[in-house]
Structures are given as structure tokens and as C-alpha cells.
Motif scaffolding. Structure first.
Motif, PDB file in Angstrom:
ATOM      1  N   LEU A  83       1.437   8.761  16.088  1.00 58.99           N
ATOM      2  CA  LEU A  83       1.852   7.364  15.974  1.00 58.99           C
ATOM      3  C   LEU A  83       1.653   6.859  14.546  1.00 58.99           C
ATOM      4  N   GLY A  84       0.543   7.288  13.908  1.00 57.97           N
ATOM      5  CA  GLY A  84       0.289   6.858  12.531  1.00 57.97           C
ATOM      6  C   GLY A  84       1.367   7.333  11.580  1.00 57.97           C
ATOM      7  N   TRP A  85       1.793   8.601  11.717  1.00 61.37           N
ATOM      8  CA  TRP A  85       2.850   9.141  10.872  1.00 61.37           C
ATOM      9  C   TRP A  85       4.190   8.490  11.189  1.00 61.37           C
ATOM     10  N   CYS A  86       4.414   8.202  12.478  1.00 62.05           N
ATOM     11  CA  CYS A  86       5.636   7.515  12.907  1.00 62.05           C
ATOM     12  C   CYS A  86       5.778   6.187  12.167  1.00 62.05           C
ATOM     13  N   LYS A  87       4.699   5.402  12.154  1.00 60.36           N
ATOM     14  CA  LYS A  87       4.744   4.098  11.491  1.00 60.36           C
ATOM     15  C   LYS A  87       4.824   4.243   9.980  1.00 60.36           C
ATOM     16  N   PHE A  88       3.997   5.152   9.424  1.00 61.32           N
ATOM     17  CA  PHE A  88       3.907   5.274   7.965  1.00 61.32           C
ATOM     18  C   PHE A  88       5.203   5.808   7.369  1.00 61.32           C
ATOM     19  N   ARG A  89       5.831   6.774   8.050  1.00 68.98           N
ATOM     20  CA  ARG A  89       7.040   7.373   7.493  1.00 68.98           C
ATOM     21  C   ARG A  89       8.143   6.334   7.318  1.00 68.98           C
ATOM     22  N   TYR A  90       8.391   5.541   8.376  1.00 71.97           N
ATOM     23  CA  TYR A  90       9.477   4.563   8.287  1.00 71.97           C
ATOM     24  C   TYR A  90       9.090   3.378   7.409  1.00 71.97           C
ATOM     25  N   MET A  91       7.807   3.051   7.378  1.00 72.85           N
ATOM     26  CA  MET A  91       7.346   1.990   6.482  1.00 72.85           C
ATOM     27  C   MET A  91       7.576   2.393   5.025  1.00 72.85           C
ATOM     28  N   LEU A  92       7.147   3.601   4.658  1.00 69.82           N
ATOM     29  CA  LEU A  92       7.311   4.070   3.277  1.00 69.82           C
ATOM     30  C   LEU A  92       8.782   4.218   2.909  1.00 69.82           C
ATOM     31  N   SER A  93       9.583   4.723   3.844  1.00 65.87           N
ATOM     32  CA  SER A  93      11.015   4.885   3.572  1.00 65.87           C
ATOM     33  C   SER A  93      11.666   3.551   3.248  1.00 65.87           C
ATOM     34  N   GLN A  94      11.356   2.521   4.043  1.00 71.35           N
ATOM     35  CA  GLN A  94      11.942   1.203   3.795  1.00 71.35           C
ATOM     36  C   GLN A  94      11.521   0.647   2.445  1.00 71.35           C
ATOM     37  N   ILE A 142       6.969  -4.142  -0.139  1.00 72.62           N
ATOM     38  CA  ILE A 142       5.787  -3.560   0.500  1.00 72.62           C
ATOM     39  C   ILE A 142       5.406  -4.370   1.733  1.00 72.62           C
ATOM     40  N   ALA A 143       5.398  -5.699   1.595  1.00 72.55           N
ATOM     41  CA  ALA A 143       5.073  -6.564   2.734  1.00 72.55           C
ATOM     42  C   ALA A 143       6.085  -6.389   3.860  1.00 72.55           C
ATOM     43  N   HIS A 144       7.366  -6.293   3.505  1.00 73.99           N
ATOM     44  CA  HIS A 144       8.411  -6.098   4.505  1.00 73.99           C
ATOM     45  C   HIS A 144       8.238  -4.748   5.199  1.00 73.99           C
ATOM     46  N   GLY A 145       7.918  -3.710   4.436  1.00 70.87           N
ATOM     47  CA  GLY A 145       7.741  -2.383   5.015  1.00 70.87           C
ATOM     48  C   GLY A 145       6.558  -2.317   5.955  1.00 70.87           C
ATOM     49  N   ILE A 146       5.442  -2.940   5.571  1.00 74.70           N
ATOM     50  CA  ILE A 146       4.255  -2.952   6.440  1.00 74.70           C
ATOM     51  C   ILE A 146       4.553  -3.690   7.742  1.00 74.70           C
ATOM     52  N   LEU A 147       5.233  -4.830   7.634  1.00 74.07           N
ATOM     53  CA  LEU A 147       5.589  -5.585   8.832  1.00 74.07           C
ATOM     54  C   LEU A 147       6.504  -4.772   9.741  1.00 74.07           C
ATOM     55  N   SER A 148       7.481  -4.107   9.150  1.00 72.66           N
ATOM     56  CA  SER A 148       8.406  -3.305   9.942  1.00 72.66           C
ATOM     57  C   SER A 148       7.696  -2.122  10.594  1.00 72.66           C
ATOM     58  N   GLY A 149       6.767  -1.496   9.856  1.00 73.11           N
ATOM     59  CA  GLY A 149       6.038  -0.356  10.402  1.00 73.11           C
ATOM     60  C   GLY A 149       5.232  -0.706  11.631  1.00 73.11           C
ATOM     61  N   CYS A 150       4.780  -1.948  11.733  1.00 72.91           N
ATOM     62  CA  CYS A 150       3.985  -2.380  12.896  1.00 72.91           C
ATOM     63  C   CYS A 150       4.788  -2.321  14.192  1.00 72.91           C
ATOM     64  N   PHE A 151       6.102  -2.387  14.118  1.00 67.22           N
ATOM     65  CA  PHE A 151       6.941  -2.454  15.317  1.00 67.22           C
ATOM     66  C   PHE A 151       7.487  -1.091  15.749  1.00 67.22           C
ATOM     67  N   TYR A 152       7.140  -0.032  15.034  1.00 63.71           N
ATOM     68  CA  TYR A 152       7.567   1.306  15.448  1.00 63.71           C
ATOM     69  C   TYR A 152       6.573   1.875  16.447  1.00 63.71           C
ATOM     70  N   ASP A 153       7.116   2.576  17.433  1.00 64.67           N
ATOM     71  CA  ASP A 153       6.276   3.154  18.476  1.00 64.67           C
ATOM     72  C   ASP A 153       6.950   4.419  19.006  1.00 64.67           C
ATOM     73  N   ILE A 154       6.166   5.260  19.665  1.00 61.79           N
ATOM     74  CA  ILE A 154       6.700   6.480  20.276  1.00 61.79           C
ATOM     75  C   ILE A 154       7.036   6.185  21.734  1.00 61.79           C
ATOM     76  N   GLN A 155       8.309   6.309  22.071  1.00 61.35           N
ATOM     77  CA  GLN A 155       8.763   5.987  23.427  1.00 61.35           C
ATOM     78  C   GLN A 155       9.434   7.207  24.060  1.00 61.35           C
ATOM     79  N   GLY A 156       8.647   8.022  24.706  1.00 59.74           N
ATOM     80  CA  GLY A 156       9.146   9.139  25.497  1.00 59.74           C
ATOM     81  C   GLY A 156      10.183   9.995  24.801  1.00 59.74           C
ATOM     82  N   SER A 157      11.308  10.159  25.474  1.00 60.97           N
ATOM     83  CA  SER A 157      12.363  11.031  24.957  1.00 60.97           C
ATOM     84  C   SER A 157      13.114  10.426  23.778  1.00 60.97           C
ATOM     85  N   LEU A 158      12.969   9.102  23.545  1.00 55.42           N
ATOM     86  CA  LEU A 158      13.630   8.460  22.412  1.00 55.42           C
ATOM     87  C   LEU A 158      12.914   8.751  21.103  1.00 55.42           C
TER      88      LEU A 158
END
Length: 330
Positions: A83-94, A142-158
Motif C-alpha cells: 500500500l505504501g508503494w502504491c501511494k508513493f508511486r502515483y504521488m511521485l509520478s504526479q 508536491i502538496a497536490h501529489g501528497i493529497l492525491s496519494g492519500c486517496f489511492y488504495d489496493i482494491q482486489g482485482s482492480l
């Protein structure tokens, strides 16, 4: 069939990622050296912005190759297991993507003001102001990326997706089509064209020829960069709008495989945007080629010879010659 498509997508991502990383690593390093080591570009705002963009693109290259290595090692990008990598990867990319896009906008805007016929507008823009604007811009993303990263989650097959419906609506309706899509393309293209129009009239003003040539060179480079960036940004933006609104589950094997292949192709186009600026400048600007040649031959090679004592018999002063050559490049 879906397995073969997934395998093709992974192989394409691996080979394209390694090739673009190699070219991007070399190109961004040379961009940074050219715009920081040549006297011609010192205290030039456009060169400062191009340096910031190259550093940002340099970091993006390492983020991209990390994902490629993870995919090669584990069969996916590991965002479905951590979950940490899930959030960090998309946060850093943005953060990196938005910083690159809007630094390009700042380059075009600054070039428009620096070539404007009104002295008041030209005088208003300073290198100190450029540093302040860049710092504020990076803080916002950076602020936008951190905020966006908070809303990423791992949802089963998605897998790793946005879990908040409100933020999902924001991403699909505003972030991809506007903030990360049309807005930077429109701003960069518009101000690049206006700057190009200013440069065509610059010969009528009493401006030193060295400054005139530098303005013409930088404006042409920025305009070409803007056009090519728009071509590479648009396909991935359209794809992300679609996939955010209609996510594909891994249970839909064929659709999922096709989506992964399309994503790999469009991501490689985005990676070209982050890798190719040096080569675009090199191909389309003869003056930039001379500047690169001067940097590599007159500066880097001379320093290497001095470092390894390969030129002990030389007694002629190099600094004066280098200074004169540097001025000639203007």
C-alpha cells in the motif's frame, strides 16, 4: 492469447524503458551541463528553467526504471502488494509530471516576456523572480501529489486505484483532461507562438546582436519543444481519462491484457517527452550543437586532460581562449 499480449506488454515496457532511460540519462545530464557551465547561459532565466526541467526529468527517469525493474523481477509493478508503494508511486509520478509540464509553461511565458517590445515587461522578469516562481510551483505540485496519494488504495482485482469517488471524479474530469492535459499544452503553445512573433520583430529594436541571437535560439527551441511535448502528452492523457472512468479488472483477462499493452505504448511516449529534449535541441539547432561541442571539447575534455596529467607541457592560458570562444557562441 491474453497471456501472450501481457508478455508482449512486459517485454515492450522493459526494452523501451531501458533504452529511454539510457538516452534520457545522458541527454538530461548534458542539458544540465550546457545550461550551467556555459557563460552564455548564466543568469539567463530560460536556461534556469530548462535546468530545473532537466533535473526533474532526470529524477523521473530513475522512477521509471525502478518500476521497470520491479516489473521484470516480480511480474508487475508491486503496487498491488504494498500500500505504501502504491501511494508513493502515483504521488511521485504526479509531482514529477506536473513539475515538468508547468516548468515548460514557465519557460514559454518567460520567453514571451523577455522578448516583448515593451521595456517595462522585459525589466519585470528577473532571475530572482524565476527562482521564487519555480519554488512556489514545485511546492504546489508536491502538496497536490501528497493529497492525491492519500486517496489511492489496493482494491482486489482492480489493483492500485483511487478509492475516493469524489477524487476519482476530480481526476477523470479535471486533472487528466485539464490540469495535466489541455491547460499546459495551450499555455505552452500560445506563449511560445507569441514569443516567436516577438522574435521576428526583434531586429527592429536596438538590442546587442549576441542577445538577439540568444533570444532567437531559445525561442525556437522552446517552440519546437512545446509542439513535440503536446504530441507525446495527448495520447496518454486521453487513455488515463478513459481508464479512470472505466477501470478494467484483472478477471477480464483479454481486456486487461489489451489495456496493459496500450498503457505500455502510451507510457513510452510520455517517457520520450522526459528523455528527448536534449536530442530535439541537438537535431534542430545548429547553435546548440556548437555549444555542446564546445562544452565537451573545450571544457570537459580539457579538464579531464588536466586531471589525469595528459597535457603537462601546455603553457598557454586556457581561460582567455575559452572565454573568447564562449562569447563567439553567443
Amino acid at each position: 492469447m491474453s497471456t501472450d499480449i501481457l508478455k508482449l506488454a512486459k517485454q515492450y515496457s522493459l526494452y523501451s524503458g531501458c533504452i529511454l532511460f539510457t538516452f534520457g540519462f545522458i541527454g538530461n545530464i548534458l542539458n544540465i551541463l550546457v545550461f550551467t557551465q556555459l557563460r552564455l547561459f548564466r543568469d539567463n532565466r530560460t536556461a534556469f528553467y530548462l535546468t530545473v526541467e532537466s533535473i526533474n526529468n532526470f529524477i523521473y527517469q530513475f522512477q521509471t526504471i525502478s518500476v521497470t525493474i520491479l516489473t521484470l523481477t516480480y511480474g508487475d509493478d508491486a503496487t498491488q502488494r504494498s500500500l505504501g508503494w502504491c501511494k508513493f508511486r502515483y504521488m511521485l509520478s504526479q509531482i514529477l509530471v506536473l513539475t515538468s509540464y508547468y516548468t515548460l509553461c514557465l519557460i514559454a511565458i518567460d520567453q514571451f516576456f523577455s522578448t516583448n517590445h515593451q521595456f517595462r515587461l522585459r525589466q519585470m522578469c528577473t532571475i530572482k523572480l524565476a527562482r521564487y516562481i519555480t519554488f512556489i510551483s514545485i511546492c504546489i505540485w508536491i502538496a497536490h501529489g501528497i493529497l492525491s496519494g492519500c486517496f489511492y488504495d489496493i482494491q482486489g482485482s482492480l489493483g492500485c486505484v483511487i478509492s475516493n469517488p469524489i477524487w476519482q471524479q476530480y481526476i477523470s474530469s479535471f486533472f487528466y483532461p485539464v490540469l495535466g492535459g489541455l491547460l499546459p499544452i495551450i499555455i505552452t503553445s500560445l506563449f511560445s507562438l507569441l514569443a516567436f512573433h516577438n522574435v521576428r520583430r526583434i531586429v527592429r529594436r536596438q538590442i546587442p546582436i549576441a542577445r538577439r541571437r540568444l533570444d532567437q535560439q531559445l525561442t525556437a527551441m522552446v517552440l519546437i519543444r512545446a509542439v513535440i511535448a503536446a504530441c507525446f502528452m495527448s495520447p496518454f492523457t486521453i487513455y488515463r481519462i478513459y481508464i479512470t472512468k472505466f477501470p478494467v479488472s484483472q478477471n477480464q483477462s483479454m481486456q486487461y491484457a489489451i489495456a496493459r499493452l496500450i498503457q505500455s505504448v502510451f507510457l513510452s511516449l510520455i517517457n520520450i517527452h522526459f528523455s528527448a529534449s536534449f536530442y530535439i535541441f541537438l537535431i534542430l539547432s545548429s547553435r546548440f550543437r556548437r555549444q555542446v561541442r564546445f562544452l565537451l571539447v573545450k571544457k570537459c575534455w580539457q579538464r579531464l586532460k588536466y586531471l589525469f596529467h595528459l597535457n603537462n607541457n601546455q603553457i598557454n592560458p586556457e581561460n582567455a581562449e575559452a572565454f573568447r570562444t564562449d562569447l563567439e557562441l553567443a
